[in-house]
Design a protein around this motif. Structure first.
Motif, PDB file in Angstrom:
ATOM      1  N   SER A 136      68.733  82.018  37.747  1.00  0.00           N
ATOM      2  CA  SER A 136      67.284  81.810  37.697  1.00  0.00           C
ATOM      3  C   SER A 136      66.705  82.365  36.396  1.00  0.00           C
ATOM      4  O   SER A 136      67.313  83.190  35.718  1.00  0.00           O
ATOM      5  N   ALA A 137      65.510  81.894  36.073  1.00  0.00           N
ATOM      6  CA  ALA A 137      64.826  82.390  34.872  1.00  0.00           C
ATOM      7  C   ALA A 137      64.582  83.886  34.975  1.00  0.00           C
ATOM      8  O   ALA A 137      64.717  84.616  33.989  1.00  0.00           O
ATOM      9  N   ARG A 138      64.233  84.358  36.160  1.00  0.00           N
ATOM     10  CA  ARG A 138      63.990  85.795  36.347  1.00  0.00           C
ATOM     11  C   ARG A 138      65.268  86.598  36.111  1.00  0.00           C
ATOM     12  O   ARG A 138      65.252  87.650  35.472  1.00  0.00           O
ATOM     13  N   SER A 139      66.382  86.081  36.596  1.00  0.00           N
ATOM     14  CA  SER A 139      67.658  86.755  36.417  1.00  0.00           C
ATOM     15  C   SER A 139      68.050  86.796  34.938  1.00  0.00           C
ATOM     16  O   SER A 139      68.529  87.813  34.442  1.00  0.00           O
ATOM     17  N   ARG A 140      67.857  85.675  34.235  1.00  0.00           N
ATOM     18  CA  ARG A 140      68.153  85.642  32.794  1.00  0.00           C
ATOM     19  C   ARG A 140      67.267  86.604  32.029  1.00  0.00           C
ATOM     20  O   ARG A 140      67.721  87.290  31.118  1.00  0.00           O
ATOM     21  N   LEU A 141      65.991  86.665  32.406  1.00  0.00           N
ATOM     22  CA  LEU A 141      65.071  87.590  31.754  1.00  0.00           C
ATOM     23  C   LEU A 141      65.498  89.030  32.018  1.00  0.00           C
ATOM     24  O   LEU A 141      65.497  89.866  31.111  1.00  0.00           O
ATOM     25  N   GLY A 142      65.893  89.315  33.234  1.00  0.00           N
ATOM     26  CA  GLY A 142      66.369  90.658  33.571  1.00  0.00           C
ATOM     27  C   GLY A 142      67.591  91.040  32.756  1.00  0.00           C
ATOM     28  O   GLY A 142      67.685  92.162  32.244  1.00  0.00           O
ATOM     29  N   ASP A 143      68.540  90.103  32.613  1.00  0.00           N
ATOM     30  CA  ASP A 143      69.724  90.357  31.782  1.00  0.00           C
ATOM     31  C   ASP A 143      69.328  90.610  30.337  1.00  0.00           C
ATOM     32  O   ASP A 143      69.875  91.479  29.668  1.00  0.00           O
ATOM     33  N   HIS A 197      67.636  94.104  30.051  1.00  0.00           N
ATOM     34  CA  HIS A 197      68.476  95.227  30.446  1.00  0.00           C
ATOM     35  C   HIS A 197      69.371  95.655  29.280  1.00  0.00           C
ATOM     36  O   HIS A 197      70.037  94.848  28.676  1.00  0.00           O
TER      37      HIS A 197
END
Length: 70
Positions: free
Chosen positions: A2-9, A12
């Protein structure tokens, strides 16, 4: 992913990740090792980790390999 997961990566900070600047400075060396059949990931684990996580650097690396294989 997801876009949120990519942004989190992206946001981080991972201490095992070499980062874009170091990866770019070693990318040609890493590519030459890969093409020579050497274990580039064992020699430069931070670069290997970064290439798995950073889509932009991963694409640059794929392009470099393609050009070198020419």
């Amino acid at each position: 992913m997801s876009a949120r997961s990519r942004l989190g990566d992206f946001l981080h900070t991972d201490r095992d990740d070499a980062g874009c600047a170091q990866t770019m400075s070693l990318m040609h060396v890493y590519a030459e090792l890969v093409l020579a059949g050497q274990d580039a990931a064992a020699r430069y684990p931070g670069v290997a980790h970064h290439l798995r996580r950073c889509e932009a650097c991963g694409q640059d690396f794929a392009g470099l390999l393609a050009a070198l294989r020419g």
